[in-house]
Design an enzyme around this catalytic site. Structure first.
Site, PDB file in Angstrom:
ATOM      1  N   LYS A   1     -15.915  -1.812  30.138  1.00  0.00           N
ATOM      2  CA  LYS A   1     -15.388  -1.226  31.381  1.00  0.00           C
ATOM      3  C   LYS A   1     -16.024  -1.887  32.597  1.00  0.00           C
ATOM      4  O   LYS A   1     -15.366  -2.111  33.611  1.00  0.00           O
ATOM      5  CB  LYS A   1     -15.607   0.296  31.391  1.00  0.00           C
ATOM      6  CG  LYS A   1     -14.581   1.012  30.526  1.00  0.00           C
ATOM      7  CD  LYS A   1     -14.973   2.421  30.166  1.00  0.00           C
ATOM      8  CE  LYS A   1     -14.044   2.951  29.078  1.00  0.00           C
ATOM      9  NZ  LYS A   1     -14.511   4.166  28.439  1.00  0.00           N
TER      10      LYS A   1
ATOM     11  N   GLN B   1     -18.227   9.132  29.360  1.00  0.00           N
ATOM     12  CA  GLN B   1     -17.845   8.623  28.038  1.00  0.00           C
ATOM     13  C   GLN B   1     -18.009   9.725  26.985  1.00  0.00           C
ATOM     14  O   GLN B   1     -19.053  10.372  26.911  1.00  0.00           O
ATOM     15  CB  GLN B   1     -18.720   7.398  27.696  1.00  0.00           C
ATOM     16  CG  GLN B   1     -18.319   6.676  26.427  1.00  0.00           C
ATOM     17  CD  GLN B   1     -16.942   6.026  26.480  1.00  0.00           C
ATOM     18  OE1 GLN B   1     -16.514   5.546  27.517  1.00  0.00           O
ATOM     19  NE2 GLN B   1     -16.238   6.023  25.367  1.00  0.00           N
TER      20      GLN B   1
ATOM     21  N   ASP C   1      -9.739   9.480  33.870  1.00  0.00           N
ATOM     22  CA  ASP C   1      -9.438   9.608  32.442  1.00  0.00           C
ATOM     23  C   ASP C   1      -8.253  10.551  32.217  1.00  0.00           C
ATOM     24  O   ASP C   1      -7.704  10.612  31.129  1.00  0.00           O
ATOM     25  CB  ASP C   1     -10.652  10.214  31.716  1.00  0.00           C
ATOM     26  CG  ASP C   1     -11.431   9.202  30.909  1.00  0.00           C
ATOM     27  OD1 ASP C   1     -10.830   8.228  30.439  1.00  0.00           O
ATOM     28  OD2 ASP C   1     -12.651   9.418  30.745  1.00  0.00           O
TER      29      ASP C   1
HETATM   30  N1  GUN Z   1     -14.032   8.116  24.136  1.00  0.00           N
HETATM   31  C1  GUN Z   1     -13.044   7.544  23.424  1.00  0.00           C
HETATM   32  N2  GUN Z   1     -12.016   7.235  24.211  1.00  0.00           N
HETATM   33  C2  GUN Z   1     -12.353   7.615  25.456  1.00  0.00           C
HETATM   34  C3  GUN Z   1     -11.689   7.551  26.711  1.00  0.00           C
HETATM   35  O1  GUN Z   1     -10.543   7.090  26.847  1.00  0.00           O
HETATM   36  N3  GUN Z   1     -12.391   8.044  27.771  1.00  0.00           N
HETATM   37  C4  GUN Z   1     -13.624   8.573  27.643  1.00  0.00           C
HETATM   38  N4  GUN Z   1     -14.219   9.063  28.726  1.00  0.00           N
HETATM   39  N5  GUN Z   1     -14.268   8.652  26.494  1.00  0.00           N
HETATM   40  C5  GUN Z   1     -13.628   8.175  25.408  1.00  0.00           C
END
Ligand code: GUN
Length: 281
Positions: A50, A94, A117
């Site tokens: 990211k 996350q 998200d």
């Molecule tokens: N864990 C697995 N996929 C994601 C996602 O798309 N966003 C976040 N914040 N955590 C994750």
């Protein structure tokens, strides 16, 4: 092999290029804060990518790598601080969080206008009524792929395997809004194989290597593999037995190089959307 391989990597690069161009025209750079709690190795990899995506798109980014012992209060305080920051447009926590932390309370604490998200109940509600501010990243990425390859879910039977809040549920909603006839299958579905085999568009988001075999793929079906599993040799793979499914499918996504890069590109697109909202553009 009959199927066309859907190139998520190439499409994601194109999307990110567009995002970069738009971001450059804003008065202020979009800013993304990513919070990682604990030492989950897969999460570590995602968070690092990211940061790289932000650099590519010309965004400002901040990463908070917190120890697994972080308390709920400390995490909520950090979210509150980032909510108040004018240079931060998006906040991503996350998931999964380490045991002992209340995920729901943390997601609820994120300013819905910074919830890139699309996990906050406000944004989930907007999505449910068909008026989303942000696209849920993985399902949104899948919809972009379908659009790029001119696959229209309208009037099609769409079968979604998996009912998670991150993928299965929002995926079903987006396909429904695109006028698909949607069937959701999960671990308690007795006739999952037959339902999968009836799909014009099959999306698998279960996380079980080898789940989707050729007998579960209708001739000419579009097969989208959302999973990111590791096989016995530690190699990245999806739910779908790719080689055998590709013989029957019309379109199919590989793992890696399919949905994964699209998820990341959609996060950049959402951060740009948030930055535009915050800057009144
Ligand atoms: N864990 C697995 N996929 C994601 C996602 O798309 N966003 C976040 N914040 N955590 C994750």
């Amino acid at each position: 092999m009959a199927a066309t391989r859907i190139d998520g990597k190439a499409l994601a690069a194109k999307l990110k290029e567009n995002v970069r161009g738009e971001a450059a025209s804003l008065p202020r750079k979009p800013g993304l804060a990513v919070i990682l709690v604990g030492e989950d190795p897969a999460s570590r990899v995602y968070v690092t990518s990211k940061r790289k995506d932000c650099e590519e798109c010309g965004f400002y980014s901040e990463e908070y790598a917190l120890p697994a012992q972080t308390t709920q209060k400390q995490l909520l305080e950090l979210v509150a601080e980032l909510n108040g920051r004018a240079d931060i447009d998006g906040i991503l926590v996350q998931l999964p969080l380490p045991k002992g932390l209340d995920e729901r309370e943390v997601l609820l604490a994120i300013d819905p206008g910074k919830d890139v998200d699309c996990f906050h109940p406000y944004n989930v509600g907007q999505l449910t009524i068909g008026a989303p501010v942000f696209q849920p990243c993985t399902p949104g990425g899948v919809m972009e792929m379908l659009k790029e390859y001119r696959i229209d879910p309208a009037g099609k039977r769409c079968v979604v395997l998996g009912r998670s809040n991150i993928v299965g549920k929002p995926m079903a909603l987006l396909l429904l809004h695109a006028h698909g006839t949607v069937v959701m299958c999960h671990s308690k579905t007795p006739d999952l194989k037959e339902l999968a085999a009836s799909a014009d568009i099959l999306v698998s988001a279960v996380g079980k290597t080898g789940l989707v075999t050729a007998d579960m793929v209708k001739e000419g079906a579009v097969v989208i593999d959302v999973a990111m599993n590791r096989n016995g040799e530690g190699k990245l793979c999806g739910d779908v037995c790719f080689e055998e499914a590709a013989v029957k499918a019309s379109y199919i996504t590989p793992v890696p190089g399919g949905v994964g890069p699209m998820t990341r590109a959609m996060l950049m697109k959402n951060t740009l959307t948030a930055a535009k909202l915050h800057q009144g553009v």
